[in-house]
Every structure is written in C-alpha cells, then in structure tokens.
Design a protein around this motif. Structure first.
Motif, PDB file in Angstrom:
ATOM      1  N   VAL A  51       0.847  -1.196   0.000  1.00 50.69           N
ATOM      2  CA  VAL A  51       0.000   0.000   0.000  1.00 50.69           C
ATOM      3  C   VAL A  51       0.883   1.248   0.000  1.00 50.69           C
ATOM      4  CG1 VAL A  51      -1.696   1.322   1.335  1.00 50.69           C
ATOM      5  CG2 VAL A  51      -1.984  -1.152   1.052  1.00 50.69           C
ATOM      6  N   LYS A  52       1.920   1.239   0.828  1.00 52.74           N
ATOM      7  CA  LYS A  52       2.846   2.381   0.896  1.00 52.74           C
ATOM      8  C   LYS A  52       3.479   2.635  -0.473  1.00 52.74           C
ATOM      9  CE  LYS A  52       7.114   3.802   3.256  1.00 52.74           C
ATOM     10  NZ  LYS A  52       8.142   3.624   2.242  1.00 52.74           N
ATOM     11  N   ASP A  53       3.971   1.578  -1.120  1.00 47.41           N
ATOM     12  CA  ASP A  53       4.600   1.722  -2.438  1.00 47.41           C
ATOM     13  C   ASP A  53       3.618   2.248  -3.479  1.00 47.41           C
ATOM     14  OD1 ASP A  53       6.949   0.805  -1.355  1.00 47.41           O
ATOM     15  OD2 ASP A  53       6.864  -1.170  -2.308  1.00 47.41           O
ATOM     16  N   GLU A  54       2.394   1.751  -3.435  1.00 50.02           N
ATOM     17  CA  GLU A  54       1.377   2.214  -4.383  1.00 50.02           C
ATOM     18  C   GLU A  54       1.084   3.694  -4.178  1.00 50.02           C
ATOM     19  OE1 GLU A  54      -1.752   1.691  -7.382  1.00 50.02           O
ATOM     20  OE2 GLU A  54       0.182   0.792  -6.930  1.00 50.02           O
ATOM     21  N   PHE A  55       0.968   4.111  -2.919  1.00 53.51           N
ATOM     22  CA  PHE A  55       0.684   5.515  -2.638  1.00 53.51           C
ATOM     23  C   PHE A  55       1.859   6.412  -3.004  1.00 53.51           C
ATOM     24  CE2 PHE A  55      -3.320   5.947   0.013  1.00 53.51           C
ATOM     25  CZ  PHE A  55      -3.887   4.826  -0.545  1.00 53.51           C
ATOM     26  N   GLU A  56       3.075   5.921  -2.835  1.00 57.03           N
ATOM     27  CA  GLU A  56       4.244   6.693  -3.271  1.00 57.03           C
ATOM     28  C   GLU A  56       4.225   6.847  -4.792  1.00 57.03           C
ATOM     29  OE1 GLU A  56       7.691   4.720  -1.673  1.00 57.03           O
ATOM     30  OE2 GLU A  56       7.363   5.563   0.332  1.00 57.03           O
ATOM     31  N   ARG A  57       3.885   5.771  -5.487  1.00 60.39           N
ATOM     32  CA  ARG A  57       3.803   5.814  -6.948  1.00 60.39           C
ATOM     33  C   ARG A  57       2.754   6.823  -7.408  1.00 60.39           C
ATOM     34  NH1 ARG A  57       0.931   3.859 -10.900  1.00 60.39           N
ATOM     35  NH2 ARG A  57      -0.489   2.625  -9.659  1.00 60.39           N
ATOM     36  N   LEU A  58       1.652   6.898  -6.667  1.00 68.87           N
ATOM     37  CA  LEU A  58       0.565   7.818  -7.018  1.00 68.87           C
ATOM     38  C   LEU A  58       0.771   9.211  -6.417  1.00 68.87           C
ATOM     39  CD1 LEU A  58      -2.426   5.369  -6.420  1.00 68.87           C
ATOM     40  CD2 LEU A  58      -1.484   6.101  -8.626  1.00 68.87           C
ATOM     41  N   ARG A  59       1.869   9.404  -5.709  1.00 71.19           N
ATOM     42  CA  ARG A  59       2.176  10.674  -5.033  1.00 71.19           C
ATOM     43  C   ARG A  59       1.082  11.074  -4.034  1.00 71.19           C
ATOM     44  NH1 ARG A  59       4.565  11.074 -10.046  1.00 71.19           N
ATOM     45  NH2 ARG A  59       6.715  11.795 -10.054  1.00 71.19           N
ATOM     46  N   GLN A  60       0.567  10.072  -3.343  1.00 74.25           N
ATOM     47  CA  GLN A  60      -0.448  10.260  -2.301  1.00 74.25           C
ATOM     48  C   GLN A  60       0.280  10.149  -0.966  1.00 74.25           C
ATOM     49  OE1 GLN A  60      -4.025  10.486  -3.007  1.00 74.25           O
ATOM     50  NE2 GLN A  60      -4.037  11.167  -0.887  1.00 74.25           N
ATOM     51  N   SER A  61       0.973  11.226  -0.571  1.00 75.88           N
ATOM     52  CA  SER A  61       1.902  11.138   0.558  1.00 75.88           C
ATOM     53  C   SER A  61       1.304  11.546   1.900  1.00 75.88           C
ATOM     54  CB  SER A  61       3.131  11.999   0.273  1.00 75.88           C
ATOM     55  OG  SER A  61       2.742  13.355   0.112  1.00 75.88           O
ATOM     56  N   ASP A  62       0.051  11.961   1.925  1.00 76.04           N
ATOM     57  CA  ASP A  62      -0.508  12.437   3.194  1.00 76.04           C
ATOM     58  C   ASP A  62      -1.037  11.324   4.085  1.00 76.04           C
ATOM     59  OD1 ASP A  62      -2.557  11.967   1.361  1.00 76.04           O
ATOM     60  OD2 ASP A  62      -3.865  13.496   2.234  1.00 76.04           O
ATOM     61  N   LEU A  63      -1.192  10.126   3.561  1.00 78.97           N
ATOM     62  CA  LEU A  63      -1.748   9.008   4.326  1.00 78.97           C
ATOM     63  C   LEU A  63      -0.689   7.965   4.643  1.00 78.97           C
ATOM     64  CD1 LEU A  63      -5.011   8.335   2.307  1.00 78.97           C
ATOM     65  CD2 LEU A  63      -4.882   9.141   4.653  1.00 78.97           C
ATOM     66  N   THR A  64      -0.795   7.377   5.824  1.00 82.59           N
ATOM     67  CA  THR A  64       0.017   6.210   6.139  1.00 82.59           C
ATOM     68  C   THR A  64      -0.703   4.971   5.602  1.00 82.59           C
ATOM     69  OG1 THR A  64      -1.039   5.721   8.250  1.00 82.59           O
ATOM     70  CG2 THR A  64       0.783   7.325   8.282  1.00 82.59           C
ATOM     71  N   PRO A  65       0.012   3.870   5.420  1.00 76.64           N
ATOM     72  CA  PRO A  65      -0.659   2.637   4.992  1.00 76.64           C
ATOM     73  C   PRO A  65      -1.751   2.191   5.965  1.00 76.64           C
ATOM     74  CG  PRO A  65       1.709   2.422   4.733  1.00 76.64           C
ATOM     75  CD  PRO A  65       1.469   3.713   5.458  1.00 76.64           C
ATOM     76  N   VAL A  66      -1.524   2.368   7.257  1.00 77.83           N
ATOM     77  CA  VAL A  66      -2.541   1.990   8.244  1.00 77.83           C
ATOM     78  C   VAL A  66      -3.796   2.844   8.059  1.00 77.83           C
ATOM     79  CG1 VAL A  66      -3.099   1.971  10.720  1.00 77.83           C
ATOM     80  CG2 VAL A  66      -0.917   1.055   9.912  1.00 77.83           C
ATOM     81  N   GLN A  67      -3.629   4.132   7.827  1.00 78.56           N
ATOM     82  CA  GLN A  67      -4.786   4.999   7.596  1.00 78.56           C
ATOM     83  C   GLN A  67      -5.520   4.594   6.328  1.00 78.56           C
ATOM     84  OE1 GLN A  67      -2.676   8.708   7.701  1.00 78.56           O
ATOM     85  NE2 GLN A  67      -3.024   9.001   9.902  1.00 78.56           N
TER      86      GLN A  67
END
Length: 174
Positions: A46-62
């Motif tokens: 989830v973290k890697d996917e969000f980094e790829r999408l530049r969605q940096s405001d959320l943690t994977p747990v959130q």
C-alpha cells in the motif's frame, strides 16, 4: 523443524528434545510468522502504491482503515472490533482522517457520547485506489495459479476458524 525464533537478534532458548512439537503445532507456529510477515508486506505494498501515485498524506494503516470502513457508518469501537487496530491507534488515526477530510464524523442522536464515522467522497476515492491495487494482485495471483492449490476459499475457511478460536480465548480470559 521450527525452533524458538530469537527476538531481534537476542538468542532464545531452543526447545528441549522432549518438547518436540507435533507437525500440526509446527505448521501453526509457522503460519503465525507468515501472517505477521504478510500483514507487514501488505502495508508495504500500500505504501509503495501511494508513493507511486504521489499520495503522501496518508500512512498505509490509515489507508487500510479507509478501506476497511467501506460503505458502512460505524463507531470507532466497531471499527476496532472488525479490524486489526489498537484502540488508541484507531482514535488517533480517525482524528487525523477527519482533519484531512477523508472521514466524516458526527455524534449519535441516541447516545451523544458515541461518534459515528463514514467515508467522505475523498475517503471513498482512497478506498477505491486500495481496492484496485488488491484486485490487480488477485488477478496476477489467479493467473499464476497460486490461488488454486489449496483453493483460497478453503484457506479462508481455516483462517476464520483460527480467528474464532482466538476470539473465544480472549473472551474466556475475561
């Protein structure tokens, strides 16, 4: 054979020969380690996917809280009981998710002490991103045949049985 695994590099006692575990116990201990590693890997995915999408405001747990909240409107306690979150972590993360605009919260009409939460439009968008990630993984796993042997529905049934056993153990303690 699975021996006692040292924790964080500290040597642990080996199991005495007379305490050799039956095959099912060894398999159970190995499955516990696998479950823990898979959980961490899922959060890393989830973290890697969000980094790829530049969605940096959320943690994977959130992000997983948003995913697990889904279409429901629940209390924080209900979210904790159906997820894998500690009580204080749920409260902290829900507060952050409300502040960031991913979750809407309001006091319950019947019990003003209780707060109900549900996803906002932005929270639903994040849930959709996580769901799409998991669906891509499911498709890749299905194409590789990994989900066929044993069939995943049987693995899920076994996991639900273990979950039920653990729940009963917790209730028995109290």
């Amino acid at each position: 054979m699975l021996a006692h695994v040292p924790h964080e590099g500290k040597p642990g006692p080996a199991l005495p020969a007379e305490d050799v575990l039956p095959d099912t116990s060894e398999a159970y201990l190995e499955s516990l380690q696998l479950l823990e590693r898979m959980h961490r890997l899922m959060l890393d995915l989830v973290k890697d996917e969000f980094e790829r999408l530049r969605q940096s405001d959320l943690t994977p747990v959130q992000a997983m809280i948003l995913y697990n909240l889904g279409e429901a409107e629940v209390s924080a306690g209900e979210l904790r009981s159906r997820g894998m979150y500690q009580g204080s972590n749920v409260s902290y993360n829900l507060k952050k998710l409300v502040t960031m605009g991913y979750v809407h919260h309001e006091r319950c009409d019947l019990d003003r002490r209780s707060v109900r939460v549900r996803l906002t439009h932005e929270g639903q968008r994040i849930r959709h991103l996580v769901r799409e990630l998991f669906l891509r993984h499911a498709q890749g796993l299905a194409m590789s045949g990994v989900l066929d042997d044993p069939p995943l529905d049987l693995v899920n049934m076994q996991t639900r049985r273990i979950e039920r056993f653990w729940s009963e153990q917790i209730r028995y303690i109290y």
